[in-house]
Design an enzyme around this catalytic site. Structure first.
Site, PDB file in Angstrom:
ATOM      1  N   CYS A   1       0.821  -1.229   0.000  1.00 51.40           N
ATOM      2  CA  CYS A   1       0.000   0.000   0.000  1.00 51.40           C
ATOM      3  C   CYS A   1       0.847   1.268   0.000  1.00 51.40           C
ATOM      4  O   CYS A   1       0.350   2.347  -0.321  1.00 51.40           O
ATOM      5  CB  CYS A   1      -0.929   0.003   1.205  1.00 51.40           C
ATOM      6  SG  CYS A   1      -1.886  -1.494   1.354  1.00 51.40           S
TER       7      CYS A   1
ATOM      8  N   HIS B   1      -3.413   6.940   3.388  1.00 52.83           N
ATOM      9  CA  HIS B   1      -3.801   5.646   2.819  1.00 52.83           C
ATOM     10  C   HIS B   1      -5.198   5.303   3.323  1.00 52.83           C
ATOM     11  O   HIS B   1      -5.508   5.489   4.492  1.00 52.83           O
ATOM     12  CB  HIS B   1      -2.778   4.581   3.238  1.00 52.83           C
ATOM     13  CG  HIS B   1      -3.182   3.208   2.817  1.00 52.83           C
ATOM     14  ND1 HIS B   1      -3.649   2.941   1.549  1.00 52.83           N
ATOM     15  CD2 HIS B   1      -3.220   2.026   3.495  1.00 52.83           C
ATOM     16  CE1 HIS B   1      -3.938   1.651   1.469  1.00 52.83           C
ATOM     17  NE2 HIS B   1      -3.700   1.079   2.625  1.00 52.83           N
TER      18      HIS B   1
ATOM     19  N   ASN C   1      -9.989  -0.480   0.530  1.00 57.78           N
ATOM     20  CA  ASN C   1      -8.534  -0.334   0.504  1.00 57.78           C
ATOM     21  C   ASN C   1      -8.023  -0.842  -0.848  1.00 57.78           C
ATOM     22  O   ASN C   1      -8.080  -2.040  -1.121  1.00 57.78           O
ATOM     23  CB  ASN C   1      -7.946  -1.144   1.665  1.00 57.78           C
ATOM     24  CG  ASN C   1      -6.435  -1.119   1.699  1.00 57.78           C
ATOM     25  OD1 ASN C   1      -5.778  -0.675   0.764  1.00 57.78           O
ATOM     26  ND2 ASN C   1      -5.869  -1.627   2.772  1.00 57.78           N
TER      27      ASN C   1
HETATM   28  O1  UT7 Z   1      -3.288  -1.605   3.859  1.00 56.81           O
HETATM   29  C1  UT7 Z   1      -2.995  -2.377   4.970  1.00 56.81           C
HETATM   30  C2  UT7 Z   1      -4.004  -3.491   5.036  1.00 56.81           C
HETATM   31  N1  UT7 Z   1      -4.620  -3.810   6.262  1.00 56.81           N
HETATM   32  C3  UT7 Z   1      -5.204  -2.985   7.165  1.00 56.81           C
HETATM   33  O2  UT7 Z   1      -5.146  -1.803   7.111  1.00 56.81           O
HETATM   34  C4  UT7 Z   1      -5.962  -3.647   8.273  1.00 56.81           C
HETATM   35  C5  UT7 Z   1      -5.839  -2.972   9.609  1.00 56.81           C
HETATM   36  N2  UT7 Z   1      -6.762  -3.571  10.547  1.00 56.81           N
HETATM   37  C6  UT7 Z   1      -8.078  -3.281  10.570  1.00 56.81           C
HETATM   38  O3  UT7 Z   1      -8.534  -2.442   9.804  1.00 56.81           O
HETATM   39  C7  UT7 Z   1      -8.950  -3.967  11.576  1.00 56.81           C
HETATM   40  O4  UT7 Z   1      -8.148  -4.702  12.472  1.00 56.81           O
HETATM   41  C8  UT7 Z   1      -9.995  -4.932  10.919  1.00 56.81           C
HETATM   42  C9  UT7 Z   1     -11.044  -4.111  10.190  1.00 56.81           C
HETATM   43  C10 UT7 Z   1      -9.329  -5.877   9.951  1.00 56.81           C
HETATM   44  C11 UT7 Z   1     -10.717  -5.761  11.981  1.00 56.81           C
HETATM   45  O5  UT7 Z   1     -11.326  -4.898  12.923  1.00 56.81           O
HETATM   46  P1  UT7 Z   1     -11.158  -5.183  14.470  1.00 56.81           P
HETATM   47  O6  UT7 Z   1     -11.952  -4.175  15.197  1.00 56.81           O
HETATM   48  O7  UT7 Z   1      -9.690  -5.279  14.782  1.00 56.81           O
HETATM   49  O8  UT7 Z   1     -11.878  -6.580  14.634  1.00 56.81           O
HETATM   50  P2  UT7 Z   1     -11.278  -7.946  15.176  1.00 56.81           P
HETATM   51  O9  UT7 Z   1     -10.307  -8.531  14.227  1.00 56.81           O
HETATM   52  O10 UT7 Z   1     -10.873  -7.734  16.597  1.00 56.81           O
HETATM   53  O11 UT7 Z   1     -12.585  -8.859  15.185  1.00 56.81           O
HETATM   54  C12 UT7 Z   1     -13.671  -8.611  16.076  1.00 56.81           C
HETATM   55  C13 UT7 Z   1     -14.730  -9.652  15.809  1.00 56.81           C
HETATM   56  C14 UT7 Z   1     -14.198 -11.074  15.785  1.00 56.81           C
HETATM   57  O12 UT7 Z   1     -15.175 -11.903  16.378  1.00 56.81           O
HETATM   58  P3  UT7 Z   1     -15.015 -12.406  17.905  1.00 56.81           P
HETATM   59  O13 UT7 Z   1     -13.715 -13.163  17.919  1.00 56.81           O
HETATM   60  O14 UT7 Z   1     -14.957 -11.155  18.717  1.00 56.81           O
HETATM   61  O15 UT7 Z   1     -16.225 -13.233  18.094  1.00 56.81           O
HETATM   62  C15 UT7 Z   1     -14.089 -11.387  14.334  1.00 56.81           C
HETATM   63  O16 UT7 Z   1     -14.215 -12.768  14.045  1.00 56.81           O
HETATM   64  O17 UT7 Z   1     -15.305  -9.418  14.537  1.00 56.81           O
HETATM   65  C16 UT7 Z   1     -15.285 -10.637  13.783  1.00 56.81           C
HETATM   66  N3  UT7 Z   1     -15.156 -10.294  12.376  1.00 56.81           N
HETATM   67  C17 UT7 Z   1     -16.227 -10.050  11.600  1.00 56.81           C
HETATM   68  N4  UT7 Z   1     -17.553 -10.043  11.843  1.00 56.81           N
HETATM   69  C18 UT7 Z   1     -18.367  -9.707  10.834  1.00 56.81           C
HETATM   70  C19 UT7 Z   1     -14.035 -10.152  11.644  1.00 56.81           C
HETATM   71  N5  UT7 Z   1     -14.351  -9.805  10.378  1.00 56.81           N
HETATM   72  C20 UT7 Z   1     -15.714  -9.733  10.334  1.00 56.81           C
HETATM   73  C21 UT7 Z   1     -16.615  -9.422   9.314  1.00 56.81           C
HETATM   74  N6  UT7 Z   1     -17.931  -9.424   9.616  1.00 56.81           N
HETATM   75  N7  UT7 Z   1     -16.221  -9.107   8.059  1.00 56.81           N
END
Ligand code: UT7
Length: 335
Positions: free
Chosen positions: A117, A257, A287
């Site tokens: 990115c 970004h 993204n």
């Molecule tokens: O260009 C660089 C590329 N990457 C990035 O910039 C990513 C940076 N990270 C992020 O943007 C965030 O960490 C995410 C958007 C990827 C995830 O958000 P988060 O608030 O960190 O969520 P999490 O990973 O802590 O997940 C929370 C919950 C989990 O469930 P449990 O374990 O709490 O029951 C996940 O399984 O949300 C669940 N989850 C979803 N639920 C519905 C993860 N993805 C999804 C989804 N829909 N798409």
């Protein structure tokens, strides 16, 4: 080689977005997710996806043509083409060489860079150095990615985040004191394992097994990337501003970004930059990896949000892990 150029700036921009729109509601039908979750955790509402026939070089060429038109530059005038991508058409020839051929840019050197990115900012940094060194006058820098091609559409942790697109910029010498004032790039390779596409290279060449085990898709530890992102966006912004003796109060427009609205807001808050000075289009495109920053820049300029002599900061992070930032005084007249 004589050092003749005093200052380097962007003299034209262009963007290319595939027509097909994939909304959060469409994704609800593919994986266990919801529009509410995606909006509240990322800010993304929809993204653009290429069709099966379209490769990265196609949208890169389309963005490049628009940037050349905006700059009033003919393909033969381009001395160098740099394509930043992690989704090249193929391992080789480079996507930049394919774009060169599409454009008829017969006098250009052409190569790809892979900084995920952050790739566009790496490209800007390289272009600036070549022009300042002399000999190279006109550089086309393109950030283009089709992450949909390497997305696991069964993995809700990643498939809701990404979209396809391309953005391009033409760089040339500009009036001293305008254009790029400072650019910085860096990497923390020891953190690279948090964002990978494991197979398809020399470490894990493609086999029936790698395909069966979905090793050609994106793997990401979202929370680790998130932590890196917020800290590095703040540090990288302060670094380039510090190099020029400016502070965040001098920023007219911040173009970050476009990964996640929470990352953008957290970094802006720490930098004390009001959100109305921050360009955000991730709700429309998700993204787009290397394309996010140049597409946002192109839109900000075309929407008239950026004016001549405005101080812009472009800042990004990505796989590698990499980071980059650039402060520029916008050198182009806008309408
Ligand atoms: O260009 C660089 C590329 N990457 C990035 O910039 C990513 C940076 N990270 C992020 O943007 C965030 O960490 C995410 C958007 C990827 C995830 O958000 P988060 O608030 O960190 O969520 P999490 O990973 O802590 O997940 C929370 C919950 C989990 O469930 P449990 O374990 O709490 O029951 C996940 O399984 O949300 C669940 N989850 C979803 N639920 C519905 C993860 N993805 C999804 C989804 N829909 N798409």
């Amino acid at each position: 080689m004589k050092n003749t150029a005093k200052s380097v700036g962007i003299v034209g921009t262009g963007a290319c977005l595939p027509e097909r729109v994939l909304t959060n509601f469409d994704l609800e039908k593919i994986v266990e997710t919801s529009d509410e979750w995606i909006r509240s955790r990322t800010g993304i509402e929809e993204r653009r996806i290429t069709d099966d026939k379209t490769a990265t070089s196609d949208i890169a060429t389309c963005a490049a043509r628009k940037a050349l038109e905006d700059a009033g530059v003919e393909p033969e005038e381009i001395d160098m083409i740099i394509v930043a991508t992690v989704t090249p058409d193929m391992a080789f020839p480079s996507t930049a060489c394919i774009v060169q051929s599409n454009l008829g840019a017969v006098n250009a050197s052409a190569f790809d860079i892979e900084a995920a990115c952050t790739g566009f900012l790496y490209g800007i940094s390289i272009a600036e150095k070549f022009i300042l060194a002399g000999g190279v006058k006109t550089v086309l820098v393109i950030g283009a990615d089709t992450l949909s091609k390497i997305t696991n559409w069964e993995d809700r942790n990643t498939c809701v985040l990404f979209g396809d697109g391309a953005g391009a910029a033409v760089l040339k010498e500009v009036d001293e004191g305008s254009g790029i004032l400072s650019v910085a790039i860096g990497a923390e390779g020891w953190k690279g394992h948090v964002l990978t596409q494991p197979a398809g290279g020399s470490r894990m060449p493609a086999t029936v097994e790698t395909v069966k085990n979905k090793k050609h898709f994106i793997y990401m530890d979202g929370q680790e990337v998130y932590k890196f992102a917020v800290n590095i966006m703040v540090e990288a912004t302060e670094k380039v501003l510090g190099n020029t003796g400016m502070s965040t109060g001098d920023i007219d427009y911040l173009i970050p970004h476009q990964a996640n609205i929470r990352i953008v807001k957290a970094a802006s808050k720490r930098l004390k930059v009001d959100m109305d000075k921050v360009y955000v289009n991730l709700q429309k495109y998700g993204n787009m990896s290397a394309a996010s920053i140049p597409v946002a820049l192109d839109e900000a300029v075309r929407e008239g949000k950026v004016k001549k002599d405005d101080v812009l900061v472009l800042v990004g992070f990505g796989g590698g892990l990499t980071w980059g930032s650039c402060v520029m005084k916008w050198n182009k007249a806008t309408t």
